[in-house]
Design an enzyme around this catalytic site. Structure first.
Site, PDB file in Angstrom:
ATOM      1  N   HIS A 211     -16.210   0.535  -0.190  1.00 53.48           N
ATOM      2  CA  HIS A 211     -15.144  -0.459  -0.671  1.00 53.48           C
ATOM      3  C   HIS A 211     -15.589  -1.574   0.048  1.00 53.48           C
ATOM      4  O   HIS A 211     -15.037  -1.602   1.316  1.00 53.48           O
ATOM      5  CB  HIS A 211     -13.851  -0.059  -0.447  1.00 53.48           C
ATOM      6  CG  HIS A 211     -12.663  -0.940  -0.830  1.00 53.48           C
ATOM      7  ND1 HIS A 211     -11.593  -0.281  -1.395  1.00 53.48           N
ATOM      8  CD2 HIS A 211     -12.659  -2.170  -0.740  1.00 53.48           C
ATOM      9  CE1 HIS A 211     -10.800  -1.470  -1.697  1.00 53.48           C
ATOM     10  NE2 HIS A 211     -11.388  -2.501  -1.091  1.00 53.48           N
ATOM     11  N   ARG A 295      -3.312 -12.616  -2.497  1.00 55.45           N
ATOM     12  CA  ARG A 295      -2.482 -12.802  -1.457  1.00 55.45           C
ATOM     13  C   ARG A 295      -3.157 -12.507  -0.139  1.00 55.45           C
ATOM     14  O   ARG A 295      -4.265 -12.364  -0.096  1.00 55.45           O
ATOM     15  CB  ARG A 295      -1.092 -11.699  -1.396  1.00 55.45           C
ATOM     16  CG  ARG A 295      -1.787 -10.297  -1.460  1.00 55.45           C
ATOM     17  CD  ARG A 295      -0.816  -9.257  -1.220  1.00 55.45           C
ATOM     18  NE  ARG A 295      -1.066  -7.932  -1.536  1.00 55.45           N
ATOM     19  CZ  ARG A 295      -1.917  -7.110  -1.021  1.00 55.45           C
ATOM     20  NH1 ARG A 295      -2.345  -7.537   0.162  1.00 55.45           N
ATOM     21  NH2 ARG A 295      -2.300  -5.647  -1.325  1.00 55.45           N
TER      22      ARG A 295
END
Length: 669
Positions: A211, A295
């Site tokens: 990831h 965000r």
């Protein structure tokens, strides 16, 4: 055009609220905190210049109330709202409502959140732009039949994900078709509870991926750049546990390719502010778009550590209308940084969230290359209503090994008591040879489970003897006739003409022992203010491998916390006679493993159940947990109902004592 911000409201809680307010204060701004009824004494409230009570306890009653937060901003005189991460941070309706109220939203425009905030819409957009995607389904039809058809086309195993948010909420791995219906229902409920949107997408579960995510930043003048990458492969429950920057082994060419793809995605939707584009990276260097988080991320401190930039300050300046201060070619990349998330949870019970009071909370010392972002202090409560993260520990070094050893040292210096935490687990992860060798992928934790998780073992005689000696040695002095030095005020077993001897009954982890100490080896320590709380820390030096050689002990009131075999054990004295008089048990019953809310009761009185049968679904920390029967039996009586709030240890149901085993086991719903 520059916009004025002199007062900032933070529409969040925990460590991110504290971080944003500290940065805002450094920039000369006033800060406003909002809080729920259970957070009125929380750390972020204490650190704010002003605070507004939103009422309620659950997020839907407080931090997810758009109207209440905007009203709080207007009443407090704030010009801008920072959403933090989680809650409303990726809610387009919230961003639009803030703008409609004449306030500044510290984040991207609502249109960008709508384009990328929905995982389904984002994947469709990336597919159109030619960005490689993991095979999956992200359409509007949310029926079981549609998901079953898509699953048969994609192939198992599958990953169900909440379309409207992240953080592992609403995320389920489905190994076979028989599990699909139950997993889909649970994922939809979690998604609705966490994000107010039950939509789910499904994609192929890629085996052994890494990831890797790209931090991007854009201003209102058309400038957009990427601030290097982070590796977030060490995960549990599909939620990150360890993050580091830069990603180990990533070539400059691959970094540039992923960074340029992330910038292209941001520019395509008119993005403004801080954002993160997340990719799956396979062993061959191929990367696949997963999602974009519109965000600031929990792991942003590692990016700040390797660039020397303050991303929260950048957010505020961009919201004011200022341009980005540097170009892509000027983005620094210095050293290596690693971050761990400290959670109130029990890793040895499938990371079951923990609740309670932080009776002991001691952070590591500060120093070069060390940073701690926390949202709690000693004495705070950990409630079942919010994410159980207590804080983050971040270490920087000239290279990865220096950062790893520094972070291990910080973990050794951190002590938490009163609730279970993943502190010892984090030490085992960072100390594992595979992690030291940067052998990373999202299956790291299950692959090395035998070494990372500990089976509870009986405490040794050596432990009990040391615990007894330290408990007696650090016991607070009793005051007799206003004279703390009176011999009658001591409990050290003094006998004239004979050796000192004391007997003490101790209990720890459900075990109890009667122990004898023949001498008092040390005097009680005192707090700096001279009080008799008798906290004593037995310091130890760290070897080059960062392993503590001598046990550490901290006395906090009536409890002695002793670090033994990598774990911090809470030891208390008890009166065996009083304990025998009050002892009771719920044999044949099933108790709540944590504080939470009953989501579903799956059985009824008189029903026969087999081992492994799901009995009750409990929601805690915004996630569902399925409580299953350990062995076959008959439900005798139900003692809870759907929607009810229950405390840890509360008896939920009774089973036929002839057939029932111990209280059920807990797993993902």
């Amino acid at each position: 055009m520059s916009r004025c911000i002199d007062t900032l409201l933070v529409a969040n809680r925990g460590e991110i609220a504290c971080r944003v307010m500290r940065t805002a204060k450094d920039m000369g701004l006033n800060t406003v905190a909002v809080h729920s009824a259970v957070d009125r004494d929380a750390r972020h409230v204490r650190e704010a210049d002003k605070c507004v009570d939103l009422g309620g306890a659950k997020p839907a009653e407080s931090y997810l109330r758009i109207d209440s937060i905007i009203a709080a901003a207007q009443a407090s005189g704030a010009q801008a709202i920072h959403p933090g991460y989680g809650f409303l941070s990726e809610n387009a309706n919230f961003a639009r409502a803030v703008a409609d109220a004449g306030l500044i939203f510290i984040g991207p425009p609502a249109s960008a959140i709508e384009a990328m905030g929905s995982k389904s819409a984002a994947k469709a957009l990336m597919e159109k732009a030619g960005v490689p995607l993991v095979p999956g389904y992200h359409g509007d039809d949310q029926t079981l039949e549609c998901f079953r058809t898509a699953a048969n086309r994609i192939g198992y195993p599958l990953l169900l994900k909440a379309s409207a948010g992240g953080g592992g909420k609403g995320m389920k791995v489905v190994e076979r078709e028989a599990e699909l219906a139950e997993a889909l229902q649970s994922a939809q409920r979690e998604a609705q509870s966490s994000f107010g949107d039950s939509r789910i997408l499904v994609e192929k579960y890629v085996l052994k991926p890494r990831h890797v995510e790209i931090q991007i930043f854009a201003d209102q003048h058309g400038n957009c750049l990427y601030l290097n990458e982070r590796d977030c492969s060490i995960q549990r429950r599909h939620q990150k546990v360890v993050e580091e920057a830069p990603a180990p082994g990533l070539s400059p060419e691959l970094r540039r390719a992923m960074g340029e793809a992330a910038v292209k995605a941001a520019k395509a939707i008119g993005y403004i502010g801080a954002g993160t584009v997340e990719f799956l990276l396979d062993a061959d260097g191929a990367f696949f778009f997963m999602e974009m988080n519109t965000r600031l991320q929990v792991e942003h401190p590692v990016t700040e550590a390797i660039t020397g930039l303050d991303l929260v300050a950048w957010q505020i300046r961009v919201a004011r209308g200022e341009p980005l201060p540097i170009s892509q070619a000027q983005v620094p990349l210095r050293g290596h940084a690693i971050e761990v998330r400290l959670y109130a949870e029990d890793p040895d019970r499938d990371f079951l969230p923990a609740t309670g009071t932080l009776d002991l909370y001691r952070e590591a010392s500060s120093g070069p290359g060390r940073r701690i972002d926390s949202g709690v202090t000693e004495g705070d409560s950990v409630s079942p209503f919010y994410d159980p993260m207590l804080g983050k520990l971040i270490a920087w070094g000239e290279n990865r090994e220096e950062a790893r050893l520094r972070l291990l040292a910080m973990l050794e210096e951190t002590h938490v008591g009163g609730v279970r935490t993943n502190l010892a687990f984090l030490r085992r992860v960072l100390g594992h040879p595979a992690f030291a060798a940067a052998e990373l992928d999202t299956g790291f934790i299950p692959r090395y489970a035998d070494e990372l998780f500990r089976t509870p073992t009986e405490l040794t005689d050596e432990f009990w003897q040391l615990a007894a000696e330290l408990h007696v040695a650090t016991e607070p002095a009793r005051v007799r006739d206003n004279d703390v030095h009176s011999p009658w005020a001591k409990s050290d077993g003094l006998r004239l003409g004979m050796p000192r001897a004391s007997r003490v009954h101790l209990q720890c982890n459900g075990e109890s022992r009667q122990m004898r100490t023949d001498s008092c080896r040390s005097e009680p320590a005192r707090e700096p203010d001279g009080t008799n709380s008798s906290r004593r820390v037995f310091a130890s030096e760290l070897a080059p491998t960062e392993v503590s050689r001598r046990p550490k002990a901290i006395r906090k009131g009536d409890t002695l916390y002793l670090q033994w075999d990598g774990q911090l054990h809470a030891i208390t004295a008890f009166d065996p006679i009083a304990a025998a008089q009050t002892e009771h048990s719920h044999q044949g019953g099933l108790s709540a493993p944590m504080n939470g809310s009953i989501v579903r009761v799956l059985v009824e009185a008189g029903q026969k159940v087999e081992a492994g049968t799901a009995l009750i679904v409990l929601e805690a920390m915004k996630m569902e947990h399925s409580i299953r029967s350990v062995r076959a039996g008959v439900i005798k009586r139900l003692l809870c109902s759907e929607g009810e709030l229950v405390s840890e240890g509360a008896v939920l149901l009774e089973m036929d004592e002839d057939h029932a085993g111990p209280a059920g086991q807990v797993g993902d719903a």
